[in-house]
Design an enzyme around this catalytic site. Structure first.
Site, short mmCIF file in Angstrom:
data_model
loop_
_atom_site.label_atom_id
_atom_site.label_comp_id
_atom_site.label_asym_id
_atom_site.label_seq_id
_atom_site.Cartn_x
_atom_site.Cartn_y
_atom_site.Cartn_z
N THR A 74 50.04 52.58 25.11
CA THR A 74 49.11 52.59 24.06
C THR A 74 48.66 51.24 23.22
OG1 THR A 74 50.77 53.05 22.51
CG2 THR A 74 49.39 55.13 23.59
N ASP A 75 47.45 51.12 22.81
CA ASP A 75 47.27 49.98 21.95
C ASP A 75 47.36 49.75 20.77
OD1 ASP A 75 46.24 48.87 24.51
OD2 ASP A 75 44.08 49.76 24.24
#
Length: 185
Positions: A74-75
Site C-alpha cells: 500500500t502507498d
C-alpha cells in the site's frame, strides 16, 4: 494444528509464519519498509523486535534474515482491513498481544498461523478487493477553495457517480495471485 505437508527445515529450526493484520495508513508512508520514513512494515518489524520475536540482526535486515514479505503493498496514506504479512520465526506461538502492545493504535495484528515454507502471500491470494474514497472537496469547482467543510451538491454527486461508473468492475491482476487462469474464477 495439522498441515497438509511438513515444511522443509532449512537447518536453523525457524518456521514460516503468516500474520493477519489491519492498519490505518493515514500517518504512514506506505507498508513497505523505507529507511528514514515511518512505514507500517517498519513499525511492525520494530514491534516484533521489542516483543522478543526477532533478533536485532533480523530487524536491521528483514528480507535477508527472516524473509519478511507481505501479500500486497500500500502507498502513503492508504489503509488496509486485512493484510497478510509473512516471516520466519523460531517460535510458531507468537505473542500477538505483546507485539500489539508495542504498536500504535493504527496497527493491529489479529492472529498468526504457521504456513508452508514456500508460502508467498502475494502469490497465494485468491482475490483482492479495493475501495477508494474521494473527499468531496477533491471534485469542487475551480472557483471553490478546497476545504474539509466543503460539500458538493446532489447534481455534482450524480455527475461524479456517472463518471466513476466507468471504473467499477473486476480486474484480473494475475501477476499478483497464484497464476490461476482467469477462466477458473
Amino acid at each position: 494444528e495439522q498441515l497438509i505437508r511438513i515444511p522443509v527445515d532449512q537447518g536453523d529450526g525457524r518456521r514460516m509464519i503468516a500474520l493477519l493484520c489491519m492498519y490505518n495508513g493515514m500517518d504512514y508512508y506506505g507498508l513497505q519498509r523505507n529507511p528514514g520514513y515511518r512505514t507500517i512494515g517498519g513499525d511492525l518489524i520494530e514491534a516484533m523486535f521489542k516483543a522478543g520475536v526477532i533478533s536485532y540482526e533480523a530487524m536491521m535486515s528483514p528480507g535477508k534474515e527472516f524473509r519478511f514479505h507481505q501479500s500486497s503493498r500500500t502507498d502513503k496514506g492508504v489503509s488496509c482491513l486485512q493484510q497478510v504479512i509473512c516471516f520466519k520465526a523460531w517460535d510458531t506461538n507468537l505473542p500477538v498481544k505483546r507485539i500489539n502492545a508495542h504498536l500504535s493504535n493504527d496497527i493491529r495484528i489479529f492472529g498468526s498461523k504457521r504456513v508452508l515454507e514456500d508460502f508467498l502471500g502475494f502469490r497465494a491470494a485468491s482475490q483482492r478487493c479495493y475501495q477508494y474514497y474521494l473527499p468531496s472537496y477533491a471534485i469542487a469547482p475551480p472557483s471553490v477553495t478546497p476545504s474539509y467543510s466543503y460539500r458538493i451538491s446532489q447534481d455534482q454527486i450524480h455527475k461524479a457517480q456517472s463518471i466513476l461508473e466507468y471504473y467499477k468492475g473486476t480486474c484480473f491482476f494475475r501477476n499478483y495471485t497464484n497464476n490461476g487462469s482467469c477462466e477458473n474464477w
